[in-house]
Write a protein that holds these residues in place. Structure first.
Motif, PDB file in Angstrom:
ATOM      1  N   ASP A 155      60.788 -55.633 -19.154  1.00 23.73           N
ATOM      2  CA  ASP A 155      61.159 -56.256 -19.618  1.00 23.73           C
ATOM      3  C   ASP A 155      60.248 -57.618 -20.238  1.00 23.73           C
ATOM      4  O   ASP A 155      60.185 -58.499 -19.038  1.00 23.73           O
ATOM      5  CB  ASP A 155      62.606 -56.878 -19.883  1.00 23.73           C
TER       6      ASP A 155
ATOM      7  N   ARG B 180      52.297 -59.111 -24.010  1.00 25.19           N
ATOM      8  CA  ARG B 180      52.968 -56.869 -24.261  1.00 25.19           C
ATOM      9  C   ARG B 180      51.742 -56.080 -23.851  1.00 25.19           C
ATOM     10  O   ARG B 180      51.709 -55.780 -24.849  1.00 25.19           O
ATOM     11  CB  ARG B 180      53.631 -57.151 -25.711  1.00 25.19           C
TER      12      ARG B 180
ATOM     13  N   SER C 146      53.629 -50.965 -26.020  1.00 20.61           N
ATOM     14  CA  SER C 146      54.926 -50.682 -26.883  1.00 20.61           C
ATOM     15  C   SER C 146      55.965 -51.028 -26.962  1.00 20.61           C
ATOM     16  O   SER C 146      56.540 -50.352 -26.284  1.00 20.61           O
ATOM     17  CB  SER C 146      53.883 -50.068 -28.242  1.00 20.61           C
ATOM     18  N   ARG C 147      56.568 -51.562 -27.796  1.00 22.29           N
ATOM     19  CA  ARG C 147      58.568 -51.919 -27.690  1.00 22.29           C
ATOM     20  C   ARG C 147      58.680 -50.016 -28.054  1.00 22.29           C
ATOM     21  O   ARG C 147      59.518 -49.931 -27.064  1.00 22.29           O
ATOM     22  CB  ARG C 147      59.071 -52.188 -29.222  1.00 22.29           C
ATOM     23  N   ARG C 148      58.010 -49.506 -28.594  1.00 29.42           N
ATOM     24  CA  ARG C 148      58.230 -47.910 -29.025  1.00 29.42           C
ATOM     25  C   ARG C 148      58.271 -46.853 -27.620  1.00 29.42           C
ATOM     26  O   ARG C 148      59.033 -46.384 -27.256  1.00 29.42           O
ATOM     27  CB  ARG C 148      57.515 -47.741 -29.872  1.00 29.42           C
ATOM     28  N   GLN C 149      56.990 -47.159 -26.915  1.00 28.65           N
ATOM     29  CA  GLN C 149      56.595 -46.567 -26.185  1.00 28.65           C
ATOM     30  C   GLN C 149      58.172 -47.367 -24.686  1.00 28.65           C
ATOM     31  O   GLN C 149      58.507 -45.922 -24.525  1.00 28.65           O
ATOM     32  CB  GLN C 149      56.081 -46.573 -25.131  1.00 28.65           C
ATOM     33  N   LEU C 150      58.360 -48.482 -24.929  1.00 28.31           N
ATOM     34  CA  LEU C 150      59.436 -48.472 -23.482  1.00 28.31           C
ATOM     35  C   LEU C 150      60.571 -48.567 -23.629  1.00 28.31           C
ATOM     36  O   LEU C 150      61.184 -47.692 -22.822  1.00 28.31           O
ATOM     37  CB  LEU C 150      58.920 -49.787 -23.072  1.00 28.31           C
ATOM     38  N   LYS C 151      60.678 -47.893 -25.427  1.00 26.81           N
ATOM     39  CA  LYS C 151      62.048 -47.811 -25.142  1.00 26.81           C
ATOM     40  C   LYS C 151      62.437 -46.094 -24.644  1.00 26.81           C
ATOM     41  O   LYS C 151      63.165 -45.607 -23.791  1.00 26.81           O
ATOM     42  CB  LYS C 151      62.155 -47.622 -26.546  1.00 26.81           C
ATOM     43  N   LYS C 152      60.997 -45.107 -24.879  1.00 27.05           N
ATOM     44  CA  LYS C 152      60.887 -44.013 -24.731  1.00 27.05           C
ATOM     45  C   LYS C 152      60.917 -43.701 -23.009  1.00 27.05           C
ATOM     46  O   LYS C 152      62.111 -43.016 -22.828  1.00 27.05           O
ATOM     47  CB  LYS C 152      59.995 -43.176 -24.938  1.00 27.05           C
TER      48      LYS C 152
ATOM     49  N   ILE D 169      62.756 -46.529 -20.917  1.00 27.24           N
ATOM     50  CA  ILE D 169      63.869 -46.960 -20.712  1.00 27.24           C
ATOM     51  C   ILE D 169      64.908 -45.297 -21.451  1.00 27.24           C
ATOM     52  O   ILE D 169      66.254 -45.824 -20.448  1.00 27.24           O
ATOM     53  CB  ILE D 169      64.482 -48.176 -21.201  1.00 27.24           C
ATOM     54  N   LEU D 170      64.988 -44.901 -22.274  1.00 25.36           N
ATOM     55  CA  LEU D 170      65.643 -43.714 -22.127  1.00 25.36           C
ATOM     56  C   LEU D 170      65.565 -42.482 -21.629  1.00 25.36           C
ATOM     57  O   LEU D 170      67.036 -41.881 -21.061  1.00 25.36           O
ATOM     58  CB  LEU D 170      65.746 -43.071 -24.193  1.00 25.36           C
TER      59      LEU D 170
ATOM     60  N   SER E 160      68.160 -43.581 -17.895  1.00 21.56           N
ATOM     61  CA  SER E 160      69.409 -43.661 -18.888  1.00 21.56           C
ATOM     62  C   SER E 160      70.003 -42.101 -18.597  1.00 21.56           C
ATOM     63  O   SER E 160      70.688 -42.057 -17.896  1.00 21.56           O
ATOM     64  CB  SER E 160      69.104 -44.502 -20.155  1.00 21.56           C
TER      65      SER E 160
END
Length: 244
Positions: free
Chosen positions: A144, A154, A157-163, A165-166, A169
């Motif tokens: 974050d 930053r 990228s937000r898209r790569q970080l979301k991947k 974090i998933l 999870s």
């Protein structure tokens, strides 16, 4: 034992007796039971014979040169029976299954391509693991950037970080320090070249273990350019002999 203290620490090399002594003294003062060390810089067949009397059991992942390397140390008071082991030949990860119910994983992500490497490694861990997961290491990135870095840049990228974090999870684990300190900012790494602070070092636990957590903290940056991350877990209703 009523509690187990896990420590994840990028030591930035421990090939000299002086550095090893500093690290072991710190771990002793922290009353550590299970330690996950990154960047040990040990080479195969070049590990010191005597590490620490407080940690009689060690497992290592080596690299061909005096770089990288991760180690897991088991405290003398911790019941431990190794069932299975997976070692990265490039010295960046080490997975242990112990006491048939716990998987201990130690990661040191590369300096580039971190997300791709981490997603692939977490997939390997999911296939290998059994029971509760204890996962620590230096991810070489912040999850974050608005909270875990003193810089406004930053790098991911937000898209790569979301991947990524998933992927965490999907593994069923959570970042313990962040959960216990939702409104706080703290850092585990200082870059002297850029004079910036970041939280690169993490300890994750299986979500089912989170009610047993009593403490999570980030230490001081003194021996290495990283600080140790500490998590203390009460044994709760899990039989003590099943813990590592």
């Amino acid at each position: 034992m009523t509690e187990i203290k896990r420590v994840s620490f990028n030591v930035n090399g421990m090939n000299t007796p002086q550095k090893r002594s500093q690290i072991y003294n710190l771990l002793r003062k922290e009353c550590s039971d299970l330690v996950l060390l990154q960047e040990t810089h040990f080479r195969h067949l070049h590990v010191p014979n005597v590490l620490s009397k407080n940690f009689p059991i060690w497992h290592h992942a080596f690299y061909s040169s005096a770089a990288r390397g991760v180690s897991i140390g088991i405290g003398k008071n911790v019941p431990f029976a190794l069932d299975s082991k997976l070692t990265d030949p490039e010295g960046c990860f080490l997975f242990l299954i112990a006491n048939t119910r716990f998987t201990v994983a130690n990661l040191y992500a590369p300096n580039t391509g971190q997300i791709t490497w981490l997603v692939r490694t977490l997939e390997s861990l999911k296939s290998f693991s059994e029971g509760h997961i204890i996962l620590g290491g230096d991810l070489n990135l912040v999850l974050d950037s608005s909270r875990d870095s003193s810089s406004s840049t930053r790098p991911q990228s937000r898209r790569q970080l979301k991947k990524l974090i998933l992927a965490f999870s999907d593994l069923g684990v959570s970042d313990v320090w962040s959960l216990l300190h939702p409104e706080e900012r703290d850092y585990s790494f200082h870059s002297r070249a850029r004079d910036t602070y970041q939280r690169l070092d993490y300890l994750f636990l299986t979500n089912r273990m989170l009610p047993c957590v009593t403490e999570a903290s980030i230490g001081n940056i003194v021996i290495s350019d990283h600080a140790p991350v500490n998590v203390k877990v009460k044994l709760c209703d899990i039989p003590p002999k099943s813990w590592v």
